[in-house]
Motif scaffolding. Structure first.
Motif, PDB file in Angstrom:
ATOM      1  N   ASP A   1     -33.497  -9.836 -21.077  1.00 52.33           N
ATOM      2  CA  ASP A   1     -32.653  -8.961 -19.549  1.00 52.33           C
ATOM      3  C   ASP A   1     -32.645  -7.797 -19.863  1.00 52.33           C
ATOM      4  N   ILE A   2     -33.946  -8.037 -20.591  1.00 54.26           N
ATOM      5  CA  ILE A   2     -33.352  -6.073 -21.653  1.00 54.26           C
ATOM      6  C   ILE A   2     -34.306  -5.350 -20.762  1.00 54.26           C
ATOM      7  N   GLU A   3     -33.965  -4.356 -20.372  1.00 54.05           N
ATOM      8  CA  GLU A   3     -34.449  -3.034 -19.565  1.00 54.05           C
ATOM      9  C   GLU A   3     -35.386  -2.396 -19.776  1.00 54.05           C
ATOM     10  N   LYS A   4     -35.291  -1.918 -20.562  1.00 54.05           N
ATOM     11  CA  LYS A   4     -36.067  -1.110 -21.647  1.00 54.05           C
ATOM     12  C   LYS A   4     -35.180  -0.832 -23.024  1.00 54.05           C
ATOM     13  N   TRP A   5     -36.418  -0.914 -23.959  1.00 52.86           N
ATOM     14  CA  TRP A   5     -36.850  -1.053 -25.443  1.00 52.86           C
ATOM     15  C   TRP A   5     -37.192  -0.061 -25.861  1.00 52.86           C
TER      16      TRP A   5
ATOM     17  N   LYS B   1     -48.077 -10.533 -24.001  1.00 54.33           N
ATOM     18  CA  LYS B   1     -46.889 -11.263 -23.285  1.00 54.33           C
ATOM     19  C   LYS B   1     -46.666 -11.408 -23.136  1.00 54.33           C
ATOM     20  N   ASP B   2     -46.424 -12.022 -24.616  1.00 52.51           N
ATOM     21  CA  ASP B   2     -45.071 -12.951 -25.694  1.00 52.51           C
ATOM     22  C   ASP B   2     -44.261 -11.690 -25.634  1.00 52.51           C
ATOM     23  N   CYS B   3     -44.283 -11.232 -26.373  1.00 48.58           N
ATOM     24  CA  CYS B   3     -43.304  -9.794 -26.154  1.00 48.58           C
ATOM     25  C   CYS B   3     -42.904  -8.792 -24.138  1.00 48.58           C
TER      26      CYS B   3
ATOM     27  N   GLN C   1     -47.145  -0.800 -25.573  1.00 49.82           N
ATOM     28  CA  GLN C   1     -46.942   0.171 -24.372  1.00 49.82           C
ATOM     29  C   GLN C   1     -47.869   0.714 -23.025  1.00 49.82           C
ATOM     30  N   LEU C   2     -49.053   0.983 -23.748  1.00 46.60           N
ATOM     31  CA  LEU C   2     -50.039   0.928 -22.562  1.00 46.60           C
ATOM     32  C   LEU C   2     -49.987  -0.096 -21.807  1.00 46.60           C
ATOM     33  N   HIS C   3     -49.202  -1.615 -21.835  1.00 50.54           N
ATOM     34  CA  HIS C   3     -49.353  -2.347 -20.791  1.00 50.54           C
ATOM     35  C   HIS C   3     -48.503  -2.234 -19.627  1.00 50.54           C
ATOM     36  N   TYR C   4     -47.312  -1.587 -20.773  1.00 49.42           N
ATOM     37  CA  TYR C   4     -45.901  -1.427 -20.529  1.00 49.42           C
ATOM     38  C   TYR C   4     -44.711  -0.431 -20.113  1.00 49.42           C
ATOM     39  N   PRO C   5     -45.899   0.838 -19.850  1.00 52.95           N
ATOM     40  CA  PRO C   5     -45.159   2.396 -21.045  1.00 52.95           C
ATOM     41  C   PRO C   5     -43.857   2.165 -19.922  1.00 52.95           C
ATOM     42  N   GLU C   6     -43.798   2.118 -18.749  1.00 48.77           N
ATOM     43  CA  GLU C   6     -41.681   1.912 -17.871  1.00 48.77           C
ATOM     44  C   GLU C   6     -41.101   1.108 -18.676  1.00 48.77           C
TER      45      GLU C   6
END
Length: 274
Positions: free
Chosen positions: A66-70, A56-58, A86-91
């Motif tokens: 304001d980074i869309e993807k990284w 959650k911190d990351c 990645q498993l929690h926020y794959p998009e």
């Protein structure tokens, strides 16, 4: 590119020292000290804390910047954390770059124990080697992990032989001494580690979840690294088209330090290809 560092309990200081100038020539690098580590505020004794707080911190950092993807670079335990993120926020993840990652604490503990046993034998401490050999049969993840920590601690400075291939075995100790950061900052790792282990979610194996990851993945492994055990490497190397392995023939657990130019070039080439 976002950097998760090793540990549990290690900050990003050494990564920045060894790679920031090289990598920043072709990408933006954002490196953090995890909550309660090094230059981060210490975790209070009464504070609840676990692996998902780090995730959650990351994500909060990504939103704040304001980074869309990284893309993510994760070393050792940072590799475990990178996969969890990645498993929690794959998009949100474009690539995973994993340096000597730990996907499974039990597997890594058993491998490190075997390395420690070899070191005890080299030192002529056959009794200790025999005692820890019995420990490799433990199947409880938390118990074998604590045995691993015990074996490494009892080796003292000789434990660095398991992590560094070349002659500069104690490079990290020198880095700490020359950092100018108070010793108390480095000691914050202890509370961070203890709380993660007590909460217990870190002891879940991620090996069975790797197949759900679709973004490009690069695994960078030192030939003499004990952390990414052979069974973990075999699961990763299952011929899926989104995975690549780069072996560093003159490195242990820290290719970024032992083969720094090659490390940066391999990352650059991988990013160009993906």
């Amino acid at each position: 590119m976002f950097v998760f560092t090793w540990g549990p309990g290690a900050g990003s200081y050494d990564f920045i020292e060894h790679q920031s100038q090289r990598l920043s020539k072709f990408m933006r690098v954002i490196a953090i000290d995890q909550r309660g580590v090094l230059r981060s505020e210490p975790i209070k004794d009464e504070e609840s804390f676990g692996i998902f707080d780090l995730i959650k911190d990351c994500e909060a950092i990504r939103e704040q910047l304001d980074i869309e993807k990284w893309g993510i670079i994760g070393h050792s335990f940072g590799g475990y954390l990178a996969v969890q993120y990645q498993l929690h926020y794959p998009e949100r993840v474009t690539q995973l770059l994993l340096e000597c990652p730990m996907f499974d604490f039990e597997s890594s503990a058993r491998s490190l124990l075997m390395g420690a046993i070899q070191e005890y034998k080299r030192l002529g401490q056959d009794k200790m080697a025999g005692e820890f050999l019995v420990s490799t049969k433990i199947t409880d993840t938390k118990k074998i992990w604590y045995k691993c920590i015990e074996a490494l601690r009892n080796l003292g400075d000789n434990k660095d032989n398991l992590y560094v291939y070349g002659e500069q075995k104690h490079f990290f100790d020198r880095l700490v001494e020359e950092s100018g950061l108070p010793q108390e900052n480095w000691e914050r790792a202890v509370n961070h580690q203890q709380k993660l282990y007590q909460e217990g979610s870190v002891f879940e194996s991620l090996l069975s979840k790797l197949d759900s990851i679709r973004c490009p993945m690069l695994l960078m492994k030192g030939k003499y690294d004990w952390v990414t055990a052979e069974d973990q490497l075999a699961v990763f190397a299952n011929s899926q088209s989104n995975r690549k392995i780069s072996m560093f023939n003159y490195s242990g657990h820290f290719p970024r330090f032992e083969e720094p130019e090659l490390y940066a070039q391999i990352i650059k080439d991988f990013l160009i290809q993906t």
